[in-house]
Scaffold this active site. Structure first.
Site, PDB file in Angstrom:
ATOM      1  CG  ASP A  86      -2.015  -0.919   1.256  1.00 23.71           C
ATOM      2  OD1 ASP A  86      -2.099  -1.753   0.341  1.00 23.71           O
ATOM      3  OD2 ASP A  86      -2.835  -0.846   2.194  1.00 23.71           O
ATOM      4  CG  HIS A 142       1.982  -8.915   0.438  1.00 17.72           C
ATOM      5  ND1 HIS A 142       1.354 -10.016   0.982  1.00 17.72           N
ATOM      6  CD2 HIS A 142       1.799  -7.907   1.333  1.00 17.72           C
ATOM      7  CE1 HIS A 142       0.807  -9.684   2.146  1.00 17.72           C
ATOM      8  NE2 HIS A 142       1.059  -8.407   2.376  1.00 17.72           N
ATOM      9  CB  SER A 226      11.002   2.484   4.385  1.00 18.58           C
ATOM     10  OG  SER A 226      12.197   2.840   3.718  1.00 18.58           O
TER      11      SER A 226
END
Length: 260
Positions: A86, A142, A226
């Site tokens: 995200d 992911h 980050s």
């Protein structure tokens, strides 16, 4: 006021004493008293969280939260490339033939970022995508595709902030910060996923150690916000975005490209 305070907590300087104090505090039960305020200030969707808010005992537990099953659906198509996180798709571009990435009007040397000359030659002329995670985002990373894990390595020791000012005034933070790199292979071509820490000690935690990975499978998580950079060999993918794409809000699992 609170938002500025929380941003200061996750966008750090290289002061090791401050870092140690911050990490100790965010892992303490005392920090859990800030969880409700943190959720409100950053408008975090509690309906997506795996557990109810009161189950997160510390600010760090909230920060590295998992999501409910099914809230980030993934298209299990052999040709699909998805967003690993995200955040904001901050930039997409071409890795020029001199093996540099032009990010926020600053050149980043691929040789510094990856550390291996062979890898540098491989990605010259390919495509890069830069994803920035803010404090409000889900901070687990992911796999963007199905593939074979070819190599894993870590570089760097300290980390500068990777916010707007850090990118502008820092010493190549995206190339020199502590980073974990995973190289995947599919269709006889390779992509590298560069997970960049934002704390001056390791803030990237791997959870995947298998030889193969499936699209959407969790690979690591950030304990502080980050950046993730994807590097693709020339001719490997066809992006669905172009180089004019800047700060496009994206969710993990959303389609970003197709394999050629």
């Amino acid at each position: 006021m609170k938002k500025r305070l929380y941003k200061n907590m996750v966008e750090l300087t290289r002061n090791p004493l401050y870092t140690k104090m911050l990490k100790t505090f965010t892992a303490s039960k005392l920090s859990g008293r800030l969880n409700r305020s943190f959720v409100k200030v950053f408008d975090i969707d509690q309906n997506e969280m795996e557990r109810e808010l009161h189950h997160y005992r510390t600010l760090n537990e909230l920060f590295v939260r998992k999501l409910k099953s099914g809230v980030r659906p993934v298209t299990a198509d052999e040709k699909t490339i998805i967003s690993p996180v995200d955040g904001l798709l901050s930039q997409i571009g071409t890795i020029n033939e001199t093996a540099t990435l032009r990010i926020k009007n600053k050149d980043y040397r691929l040789s510094t970022m990856l550390g291996f000359e062979k890898a540098v030659k491989r990605y010259s002329g390919g495509i890069f995508m830069l994803f920035y995670l803010s404090p409000r985002d889900y901070h687990r990373i992911h796999s963007p595709m199905n593939g074979k894990v070819v190599k894993r390595w870590a570089l760097g020791k300290y980390s500068e902030p990777v916010n707007q000012w850090g990118l502008l005034f820092g010493d190549q933070p995206l190339a020199k910060n502590y980073r974990l790199i995973t190289e995947l292979e599919a269709n006889n071509k390779r992509m590298a996923m560069v997970k960049v820490g934002a704390l001056n000690v390791n803030s990237v935690h791997p959870v995947h150690l298998k030889e193969t990975v499936e699209i959407g499978e969790e690979m690591a998580y950030f304990s502080f916000g980050s950046t993730v950079i994807l590097l693709f060999e020339k001719g490997m993918i066809h992006p669905i975005f172009d180089e004019t794409t800047v700060n496009y809000a994206i969710k993990q699992g959303q389609k970003i490209a197709e394999l050629e």
